[in-house]
Write an enzyme that holds these catalytic residues in place. Structure first.
Site, PDB file in Angstrom:
ATOM      1  N   ARG A 281       0.881  -1.181   0.000  1.00 12.30           N
ATOM      2  CA  ARG A 281       0.000   0.000   0.000  1.00 12.30           C
ATOM      3  C   ARG A 281       0.911   1.222   0.000  1.00 12.30           C
ATOM      4  O   ARG A 281       1.696   1.418   0.938  1.00 12.30           O
ATOM      5  CB  ARG A 281      -0.912  -0.004   1.232  1.00 12.30           C
ATOM      6  CG  ARG A 281      -1.605   1.323   1.450  1.00 12.30           C
ATOM      7  CD  ARG A 281      -2.723   1.249   2.447  1.00 12.30           C
ATOM      8  NE  ARG A 281      -3.860   0.538   1.887  1.00 12.30           N
ATOM      9  CZ  ARG A 281      -5.087   0.573   2.405  1.00 12.30           C
ATOM     10  NH1 ARG A 281      -5.329   1.276   3.494  1.00 12.30           N
ATOM     11  NH2 ARG A 281      -6.075  -0.096   1.839  1.00 12.30           N
TER      12      ARG A 281
ATOM     13  N   HIS B 245      -7.280   0.747  -6.540  1.00  9.42           N
ATOM     14  CA  HIS B 245      -7.509  -0.119  -5.376  1.00  9.42           C
ATOM     15  C   HIS B 245      -8.152  -1.426  -5.875  1.00  9.42           C
ATOM     16  O   HIS B 245      -9.309  -1.728  -5.575  1.00  9.42           O
ATOM     17  CB  HIS B 245      -8.408   0.600  -4.368  1.00  9.42           C
ATOM     18  CG  HIS B 245      -8.387   0.010  -2.987  1.00  9.42           C
ATOM     19  ND1 HIS B 245      -7.597  -1.067  -2.629  1.00  9.42           N
ATOM     20  CD2 HIS B 245      -9.081   0.347  -1.855  1.00  9.42           C
ATOM     21  CE1 HIS B 245      -7.807  -1.359  -1.358  1.00  9.42           C
ATOM     22  NE2 HIS B 245      -8.694  -0.528  -0.868  1.00  9.42           N
TER      23      HIS B 245
ATOM     24  N   GLN C  39     -10.027  -4.081  -3.589  1.00 15.95           N
ATOM     25  CA  GLN C  39     -11.335  -3.655  -3.099  1.00 15.95           C
ATOM     26  C   GLN C  39     -12.420  -3.923  -4.136  1.00 15.95           C
ATOM     27  O   GLN C  39     -13.491  -4.439  -3.813  1.00 15.95           O
ATOM     28  CB  GLN C  39     -11.302  -2.167  -2.740  1.00 15.95           C
ATOM     29  CG  GLN C  39     -12.605  -1.672  -2.146  1.00 15.95           C
ATOM     30  CD  GLN C  39     -12.871  -2.258  -0.765  1.00 15.95           C
ATOM     31  OE1 GLN C  39     -12.040  -2.144   0.116  1.00 15.95           O
ATOM     32  NE2 GLN C  39     -14.029  -2.877  -0.571  1.00 15.95           N
TER      33      GLN C  39
ATOM     34  N   ASP D 208     -17.229   6.915  -1.646  1.00 12.57           N
ATOM     35  CA  ASP D 208     -16.009   6.781  -0.844  1.00 12.57           C
ATOM     36  C   ASP D 208     -15.770   8.134  -0.171  1.00 12.57           C
ATOM     37  O   ASP D 208     -16.427   9.124  -0.501  1.00 12.57           O
ATOM     38  CB  ASP D 208     -14.843   6.397  -1.787  1.00 12.57           C
ATOM     39  CG  ASP D 208     -13.551   6.044  -1.065  1.00 12.57           C
ATOM     40  OD1 ASP D 208     -13.558   5.890   0.168  1.00 12.57           O
ATOM     41  OD2 ASP D 208     -12.515   5.929  -1.749  1.00 12.57           O
TER      42      ASP D 208
ATOM     43  N   CYS E 122     -16.261   1.279   0.459  1.00 17.26           N
ATOM     44  CA  CYS E 122     -15.090   0.454   0.797  1.00 17.26           C
ATOM     45  C   CYS E 122     -14.703   0.590   2.271  1.00 17.26           C
ATOM     46  O   CYS E 122     -14.009  -0.281   2.798  1.00 17.26           O
ATOM     47  CB  CYS E 122     -13.918   0.812  -0.107  1.00 17.26           C
ATOM     48  SG  CYS E 122     -13.291   2.493   0.094  1.00 17.26           S
TER      49      CYS E 122
ATOM     50  N   ARG F 221     -13.333  -8.938   1.468  1.00 16.27           N
ATOM     51  CA  ARG F 221     -11.930  -8.637   1.137  1.00 16.27           C
ATOM     52  C   ARG F 221     -11.083  -9.885   1.396  1.00 16.27           C
ATOM     53  O   ARG F 221     -10.232 -10.268   0.610  1.00 16.27           O
ATOM     54  CB  ARG F 221     -11.406  -7.473   2.007  1.00 16.27           C
ATOM     55  CG  ARG F 221     -11.946  -6.100   1.668  1.00 16.27           C
ATOM     56  CD  ARG F 221     -11.433  -5.585   0.343  1.00 16.27           C
ATOM     57  NE  ARG F 221      -9.981  -5.519   0.293  1.00 16.27           N
ATOM     58  CZ  ARG F 221      -9.230  -4.523   0.777  1.00 16.27           C
ATOM     59  NH1 ARG F 221      -9.809  -3.486   1.331  1.00 16.27           N
ATOM     60  NH2 ARG F 221      -7.911  -4.545   0.666  1.00 16.27           N
TER      61      ARG F 221
HETATM   62  N1  NVA Z   1      -9.979   6.332  -1.432  1.00 16.45           N
HETATM   63  C1  NVA Z   1      -9.605   5.980  -0.098  1.00 16.45           C
HETATM   64  C2  NVA Z   1      -9.824   4.531   0.141  1.00 16.45           C
HETATM   65  C3  NVA Z   1      -9.472   4.041   1.514  1.00 16.45           C
HETATM   66  C4  NVA Z   1      -9.631   2.568   1.655  1.00 16.45           C
HETATM   67  C5  NVA Z   1      -8.151   6.364   0.142  1.00 16.45           C
HETATM   68  O1  NVA Z   1      -7.337   6.187  -0.787  1.00 16.45           O
HETATM   69  O2  NVA Z   1      -7.823   6.833   1.221  1.00 16.45           O
HETATM   70  N1   CP Z   2     -11.205  -0.412   2.353  1.00 21.42           N
HETATM   71  C1   CP Z   2      -9.918  -0.445   2.785  1.00 21.42           C
HETATM   72  O1   CP Z   2      -8.967  -0.662   2.013  1.00 21.42           O
HETATM   73  O2   CP Z   2      -9.786  -0.259   4.126  1.00 21.42           O
HETATM   74  P1   CP Z   2      -8.438  -0.037   4.954  1.00 21.42           P
HETATM   75  O3   CP Z   2      -7.907   1.318   4.578  1.00 21.42           O
HETATM   76  O4   CP Z   2      -8.869  -0.118   6.384  1.00 21.42           O
HETATM   77  O5   CP Z   2      -7.457  -1.114   4.591  1.00 21.42           O
END
Ligand code: NVA
Ligand code: CP
Length: 302
Positions: free
Chosen positions: A102, A129, A132, A217, A257, A285
């Protein structure tokens, strides 16, 4: 060797297999039946941004498959002290069988993958992502059957989730209605490349009309916190509420998500209401990623 860096790294056929496999793996999990295809395999998880679901689903999932995990963050590894990503990839991939990352820019995960001896999975970047959306489509199929020919309404930021929905729609044959505030549009190139499966709306209510799934989101994704106040103003009309859900099909689902901000991108009566499947979505997930990890390491089994 296959990496999973964006949704279209796999084909429609491979997704058909993964969704079936995820269903089987989930069934076994629910029946407390052992499923240990990845004994002696190790997953390294590298987090440069925070996570709850991604960490727990990959970590618990890998142990359930019989393997083990190593958890690294920027703060507690040399990654935070500017060791080149290429060097990190060469070293880490000599010791483990699979890597989940990540991070911020997609280019970073691409560089890592280019120097990795083992498959690399995108656990979220600024741009995409895919894990997800893998889980979201698996969840849709569980509740409503095939997503082919259906319509997904995206309400909110043109972010990593929105971009990934665009890729998925083009690949799997469904439509995405996108409504974002001006200045927060999805990736322009991607919108052009997937033009046959998307439609853009300035009014979020219009985007929801006739949708089989309404999804949104956070207004401010990780890494964009400095824009938070500005975004709150720009996104005020992009809150999924009962009126938007009423514009969608009567049996439309709601997904997010997570983490969610009730009263911002979604009203509490929607996310906590009868059309919401966000808890199944979060749980899935793990089942979907177990199928993905097994596939990347062993290919199609049985
Ligand atoms: N769009 C959000 C998703 C978090 C799971 C982010 O990138 O922070
Ligand atoms: N939806 C998702 O990726 O959640 P986290 O940021 O908690 O991993």
């Amino acid at each position: 060797m296959k990496h999973y860096l964006q949704f279209n790294d796999l084909s429609a056929d491979e997704y058909t297999y993964l969704f079936e496999r995820a269903a089987l793996i989930k069934k076994k999990f629910k029946a407390y039946e052992k499923h240990h295809p990845l004994v002696d395999r190790t997953l390294a998880m590298i987090f440069e941004k925070a996570s709850t679901r991604t960490r727990v689903s990959f970590e618990a999932g890998m142990y359930q498959l019989g393997g083990s995990v190593v958890h690294l963050t920027t703060g507690d590894s040399q990654l935070g002290r500017a060791e080149p990503i290429e060097d990190s990839a060469k070293v880490i991939s000599r010791m483990v069988d699979l890597v989940m990352i990540r991070t911020y820019e997609q280019t970073k995960i691409e560089s890592f993958a280019a120097h990795s001896r083992v498959p690399v999975i995108n656990g979220l970047t600024n741009e995409f992502h895919p894990c997800q959306i893998l889980a979201d489509i698996f969840t849709f199929i569980e509740h409503r059957g095939s997503i082919q020919g259906k319509t997904v309404a995206w309400v909110g930021d043109g972010n990593n989730m929105a971009n990934t929905w665009l890729q998925a729609a083009a690949l799997l044959g469904f439509k995405v209605h996108v409504s974002t505030p001006r200045g927060y549009e999805v990736d322009e190139k991607l919108a052009g490349a997937t033009a046959g499966s998307n439609q853009f709306f300035s009014d979020p209510l219009e985007a929801c009309k006739g949708a089989d799934l309404v999804t949104t989101d956070v207004w401010t994704s990780m890494g964009y916190e400095a824009e938070n106040e500005e975004r709150k103003k720009a996104f005020a009309d992009w809150c999924v509420d009962a009126e938007m859900m009423a514009a969608a099909k009567p049996d439309a689902l709601f997904m997010h998500c997570l983490p969610a901000h009730r009263g911002e991108e979604v009203e509490a009566d929607v996310i906590d209401g009868p059309q919401s499947v966000v808890w199944d979505e979060a749980e899935n997930r793990m089942h979907a990623q177990k199928a993905l990890m097994e596939y990347l390491l062993l290919g199609k089994v049985a």
